[in-house]
Design a protein around this motif. Structure first.
Motif, PDB file in Angstrom:
ATOM      1  N   CYS A  47      53.965   9.068  18.388  1.00 39.24           N
ATOM      2  CA  CYS A  47      52.526   9.156  18.130  1.00 39.24           C
ATOM      3  C   CYS A  47      51.832   8.041  18.913  1.00 39.24           C
ATOM      4  CB  CYS A  47      52.227   8.942  16.646  1.00 39.24           C
ATOM      5  SG  CYS A  47      52.951  10.160  15.534  1.00 39.24           S
ATOM      6  N   PHE A  48      50.597   8.304  19.343  1.00 44.37           N
ATOM      7  CA  PHE A  48      49.831   7.253  19.999  1.00 44.37           C
ATOM      8  C   PHE A  48      48.374   7.311  19.586  1.00 44.37           C
ATOM      9  CE2 PHE A  48      48.341  10.533  22.809  1.00 44.37           C
ATOM     10  CZ  PHE A  48      47.122  10.075  23.290  1.00 44.37           C
ATOM     11  N   SER A  49      47.732   6.168  19.685  1.00 42.30           N
ATOM     12  CA  SER A  49      46.276   6.044  19.555  1.00 42.30           C
ATOM     13  C   SER A  49      45.793   5.412  20.842  1.00 42.30           C
ATOM     14  CB  SER A  49      45.900   5.146  18.382  1.00 42.30           C
ATOM     15  OG  SER A  49      46.256   5.742  17.170  1.00 42.30           O
ATOM     16  N   GLY A  50      44.768   5.989  21.411  1.00 48.17           N
ATOM     17  CA  GLY A  50      44.206   5.448  22.637  1.00 48.17           C
ATOM     18  C   GLY A  50      42.761   5.042  22.411  1.00 48.17           C
ATOM     19  N   SER A  51      42.357   3.946  23.044  1.00 49.71           N
ATOM     20  CA  SER A  51      40.968   3.512  22.925  1.00 49.71           C
ATOM     21  C   SER A  51      40.507   2.908  24.242  1.00 49.71           C
ATOM     22  CB  SER A  51      40.814   2.508  21.782  1.00 49.71           C
ATOM     23  OG  SER A  51      41.582   1.350  22.051  1.00 49.71           O
ATOM     24  N   GLY A  52      39.215   3.058  24.480  1.00 52.67           N
ATOM     25  CA  GLY A  52      38.591   2.512  25.670  1.00 52.67           C
ATOM     26  C   GLY A  52      37.087   2.530  25.504  1.00 52.67           C
ATOM     27  N   GLN A  88      38.916   3.047  31.429  1.00 54.89           N
ATOM     28  CA  GLN A  88      40.344   2.820  31.231  1.00 54.89           C
ATOM     29  C   GLN A  88      40.638   2.961  29.746  1.00 54.89           C
ATOM     30  OE1 GLN A  88      42.214  -1.194  31.532  1.00 54.89           O
ATOM     31  NE2 GLN A  88      43.331  -0.260  33.252  1.00 54.89           N
ATOM     32  N   ILE A  89      41.742   3.627  29.432  1.00 56.30           N
ATOM     33  CA  ILE A  89      42.118   3.810  28.034  1.00 56.30           C
ATOM     34  C   ILE A  89      43.478   3.139  27.793  1.00 56.30           C
ATOM     35  CG2 ILE A  89      43.248   6.056  28.342  1.00 56.30           C
ATOM     36  CD1 ILE A  89      41.687   6.800  25.685  1.00 56.30           C
ATOM     37  N   THR A  90      43.574   2.404  26.698  1.00 56.86           N
ATOM     38  CA  THR A  90      44.808   1.728  26.311  1.00 56.86           C
ATOM     39  C   THR A  90      45.502   2.578  25.256  1.00 56.86           C
ATOM     40  OG1 THR A  90      43.813  -0.419  26.739  1.00 56.86           O
ATOM     41  CG2 THR A  90      45.779  -0.393  25.350  1.00 56.86           C
ATOM     42  N   LYS A  91      46.753   2.958  25.522  1.00 59.79           N
ATOM     43  CA  LYS A  91      47.514   3.825  24.626  1.00 59.79           C
ATOM     44  C   LYS A  91      48.589   3.009  23.924  1.00 59.79           C
ATOM     45  CE  LYS A  91      46.647   7.986  27.253  1.00 59.79           C
ATOM     46  NZ  LYS A  91      47.238   9.104  27.995  1.00 59.79           N
ATOM     47  N   THR A  92      48.525   2.991  22.580  1.00 66.51           N
ATOM     48  CA  THR A  92      49.465   2.246  21.753  1.00 66.51           C
ATOM     49  C   THR A  92      50.256   3.230  20.901  1.00 66.51           C
ATOM     50  OG1 THR A  92      47.875   0.439  21.658  1.00 66.51           O
ATOM     51  CG2 THR A  92      49.674   0.387  20.068  1.00 66.51           C
ATOM     52  N   CYS A  93      51.587   3.110  20.906  1.00 65.68           N
ATOM     53  CA  CYS A  93      52.449   4.062  20.200  1.00 65.68           C
ATOM     54  C   CYS A  93      52.969   3.517  18.872  1.00 65.68           C
ATOM     55  CB  CYS A  93      53.643   4.432  21.078  1.00 65.68           C
ATOM     56  SG  CYS A  93      53.171   5.408  22.506  1.00 65.68           S
ATOM     57  N   CYS A  94      53.354   4.447  17.998  1.00 65.72           N
ATOM     58  CA  CYS A  94      54.001   4.121  16.728  1.00 65.72           C
ATOM     59  C   CYS A  94      55.024   5.216  16.450  1.00 65.72           C
ATOM     60  CB  CYS A  94      52.973   3.983  15.610  1.00 65.72           C
ATOM     61  SG  CYS A  94      51.910   5.423  15.375  1.00 65.72           S
ATOM     62  N   ASN A  95      55.939   4.987  15.517  1.00 69.27           N
ATOM     63  CA  ASN A  95      57.067   5.911  15.389  1.00 69.27           C
ATOM     64  C   ASN A  95      57.336   6.453  13.983  1.00 69.27           C
ATOM     65  OD1 ASN A  95      58.018   3.629  14.218  1.00 69.27           O
ATOM     66  ND2 ASN A  95      59.783   3.351  15.549  1.00 69.27           N
ATOM     67  N   THR A  96      56.309   6.575  13.163  1.00 68.19           N
ATOM     68  CA  THR A  96      56.483   7.207  11.853  1.00 68.19           C
ATOM     69  C   THR A  96      55.468   8.336  11.711  1.00 68.19           C
ATOM     70  OG1 THR A  96      55.003   5.611  10.797  1.00 68.19           O
ATOM     71  CG2 THR A  96      57.364   5.113  10.747  1.00 68.19           C
ATOM     72  N   ASP A  97      55.726   9.260  10.816  1.00 69.20           N
ATOM     73  CA  ASP A  97      54.819  10.397  10.628  1.00 69.20           C
ATOM     74  C   ASP A  97      53.390   9.944  10.349  1.00 69.20           C
ATOM     75  OD1 ASP A  97      56.558  12.498  11.100  1.00 69.20           O
ATOM     76  OD2 ASP A  97      57.179  12.661   9.014  1.00 69.20           O
ATOM     77  N   LEU A  98      52.460  10.520  11.081  1.00 67.23           N
ATOM     78  CA  LEU A  98      51.009  10.309  10.908  1.00 67.23           C
ATOM     79  C   LEU A  98      50.620   8.834  10.974  1.00 67.23           C
ATOM     80  CD1 LEU A  98      50.483  12.933   8.074  1.00 67.23           C
ATOM     81  CD2 LEU A  98      50.294  13.281  10.541  1.00 67.23           C
ATOM     82  N   CYS A  99      51.339   8.065  11.781  1.00 65.00           N
ATOM     83  CA  CYS A  99      51.075   6.628  11.881  1.00 65.00           C
ATOM     84  C   CYS A  99      49.905   6.298  12.798  1.00 65.00           C
ATOM     85  CB  CYS A  99      52.324   5.898  12.375  1.00 65.00           C
ATOM     86  SG  CYS A  99      52.887   6.432  14.010  1.00 65.00           S
ATOM     87  N   ASN A 100      49.396   7.268  13.545  1.00 73.46           N
ATOM     88  CA  ASN A 100      48.316   6.985  14.477  1.00 73.46           C
ATOM     89  C   ASN A 100      46.941   7.156  13.833  1.00 73.46           C
ATOM     90  OD1 ASN A 100      48.742   9.771  14.435  1.00 73.46           O
ATOM     91  ND2 ASN A 100      48.160  10.054  16.566  1.00 73.46           N
TER      92      ASN A 100
END
Length: 128
Positions: A47-52, A88-100
């Protein structure tokens, strides 16, 4: 023998599906609005969340991302101008269900409430 192979294959498929990561997906959110849905990622994705920011406005995106693309920056070009970046968008990942992050505002839950209210008003008018 074929029955045993079929059962082993089915058990393996169930384990693979059970381990699939679920994430929120939002293709493009502007400001505080990011309408989301749920998506199941592939085995090699997180999963990832991106922001910019674009022209002073917060831009958000969510979903599944290949492991190798995690925790990175991506330049989004201006359409038709490949050498000019829009933001520019910064993408940060996580590794559990619905963690983004929790889902953003979604207008769909309001639709049943609106229909129920209109139906009640119509029934009240007809019965009076």
């Amino acid at each position: 023998m074929n029955g045993i192979l079929l059962r082993v294959f089915a058990a393996g498929l169930l384990v693979a599906v059970a381990n699939a990561l679920q994430c929120y997906k939002c293709d493009l959110g502007i400001g505080g609005l990011c309408v989301t849905s749920k998506v199941t990622c592939n085995a090699d994705e997180l999963c990832f969340s991106g922001s910019g920011k674009a022209a002073g406005v917060d831009i958000k995106t969510k979903g599944c991302l290949p492991l190798l693309a995690c925790n990175s920056n991506e330049n989004i070009p201006v359409p038709g101008m490949p050498n000019t970046n829009l933001f520019q968008i910064t993408k940060t990942c996580c590794n559990t269900d619905l963690c983004n992050a929790a889902p953003g505002p979604n207008a769909l839950p309001l639709l049943p409430l609106l229909l129920t209210s209109l139906t009640s008003l119509l029934m009240a008018t007809v019965l009076v």
